[in-house]
Design a protein around this motif. Structure first.
Motif, short mmCIF file in Angstrom:
data_model
loop_
_atom_site.label_atom_id
_atom_site.label_comp_id
_atom_site.label_asym_id
_atom_site.label_seq_id
_atom_site.Cartn_x
_atom_site.Cartn_y
_atom_site.Cartn_z
N ILE A 137 10.83 5.73 21.89
CA ILE A 137 10.78 5.43 20.25
C ILE A 137 9.48 5.98 19.82
O ILE A 137 8.63 5.35 20.65
N GLY A 138 8.87 6.38 18.88
CA GLY A 138 7.33 6.33 18.67
C GLY A 138 7.34 5.58 17.23
O GLY A 138 7.78 4.35 16.57
N GLU A 139 6.34 6.07 16.61
CA GLU A 139 5.39 4.85 15.50
C GLU A 139 6.17 6.00 14.05
O GLU A 139 6.95 5.09 13.32
N ARG A 165 -0.66 7.16 7.28
CA ARG A 165 -1.30 5.50 7.89
C ARG A 165 -0.03 4.85 8.23
O ARG A 165 0.42 5.47 8.71
N THR A 166 -0.56 3.59 9.30
CA THR A 166 0.52 2.90 10.11
C THR A 166 1.06 2.43 9.08
O THR A 166 0.75 2.09 8.24
N PRO A 167 2.44 2.26 9.71
CA PRO A 167 3.84 1.41 8.72
C PRO A 167 3.24 0.81 8.76
O PRO A 167 3.29 -0.66 9.07
N THR A 168 4.27 -0.70 7.06
CA THR A 168 3.92 -1.58 7.17
C THR A 168 4.63 -2.46 7.65
O THR A 168 5.88 -1.74 8.11
N ALA A 169 4.89 -3.77 8.07
CA ALA A 169 5.82 -4.19 8.09
C ALA A 169 7.12 -5.05 7.64
O ALA A 169 7.87 -4.45 7.81
N LEU A 170 6.98 -4.24 5.74
CA LEU A 170 7.59 -4.25 5.80
C LEU A 170 8.86 -2.84 5.77
O LEU A 170 10.15 -2.42 5.57
#
Ligand code: URA
Length: 270
Positions: A122-124, A174-179
């Motif tokens: 599982i990646g990003e 960009r890095t995914p947000t927590a939401l």
């Protein structure tokens, strides 16, 4: 009238952007698309349709500020729980309209490899290549991941399944947000449960945070932990460096190799 020199200056600026790798118009910071829906629900037809079509009957929400996100997560939970096969889950993720990232993505990137494999990576999140093709880890980082897996006798066609904690490409990678990860998480949990792997390889800091709530891949890598899914099942999980990090920092490959050997040993147990 626009001066010729202004047009030339604008062209030069565009050329410079292109050379710097800018390929789309986005803001410098992640946009909280959920807050836009709070300001103007009519601007969020996708979330509204999720609410009408899929969300289970819910009691009045305690916090009107977070209604859109909460309902998107509830809809994801209900849809994921109803899936009993890889194919059903893939169809549910592809039909899901509750993640705002979908609006800007070309494809849903669900998973690739062997459903039911004893190894799940599982990646990003999908990048540009993955968004174009609709499969995870197909760009340069993915090619390195394939070589790393091959070194321990693993490949997508026979014994490994690969996915991400996010199914749609975030703008400008960009890095995914927590939401965003929270909305996708019920589907990721169900994918883990349906795959029922002997081990999960967590590739990078973002999935480490999303799946285990831990920050700091440098310290966390190489240490076996457990992922607990929404259904209360536990799976052995090994965090390691993301292959994109290894492309930038080849010195990390020595530790990544140690992680792969640990993974190989675990998979060969019993
Ligand atoms: N990086 C990821 O984390 N996932 C992909 O699918 C591609 C690159």
């Amino acid at each position: 009238m626009v001066e010729v020199s202004e047009v030339e200056a604008a062209r030069a600026l565009l050329r410079w952007y292109a050379e710097m790798g800018v390929d789309e118009a986005v803001g410098p910071a992640p946009a909280d698309l959920y807050s836009w829906t709070r300001l103007d629900p009519a601007a969020a037809p996708r979330l509204e349709s999720v609410r009408k079509a899929d969300a289970p009957a819910a009691p009045a929400p305690p916090d009107p500020e977070s209604i859109s996100t909460d309902e998107a997560i509830k809809a994801a939970e209900a849809l994921a729980a109803a899936c009993d096969s890889y194919e059903a889950l893939e169809a549910a993720v592809k039909a899901f309209e509750g993640c705002p990232l979908k609006t800007g993505a070309k494809n849903t990137v669900f998973a690739d490899g062997t459903p039911g494999a004893d190894l799940l990576v599982i990646g990003e999140a999908p990048g540009r290549d993955e968004d174009q093709i609709g499969k995870p880890f197909v760009g340069r980082a993915g090619q390195l991941l394939d070589r790393m897996l091959a070194a321990i006798g693993r490949d997508r066609t026979s014994n490994t399944l690969i996915s991400n904690v996010i199914f749609w490409r975030p703008p400008a990678n960009r890095t995914p947000t927590a939401l965003e990860t929270a909305v996708c998480r019920p589907f990721v949990d169900r994918l883990i449960e349906i795959t029922d792997p002997k081990a999960v390889l967590i590739a990078g800091g973002a999935p480490l945070q999303a799946l285990l709530g831990i920050t700091g891949i440098m310290r966390a890598r190489g240490v076996w932990r457990e992922i607990e899914t929404a259904g209360g099942k536990r799976y052995p999980a090994l965090p390691t460096y993301h292959p994109a990090f290894l492309l930038r920092q080849p010195a990390g490959k020595r530790l990544a190799w140690a992680d792969l050997q640990s993974l190989d040993r675990r998979l060969k147990e019993h």
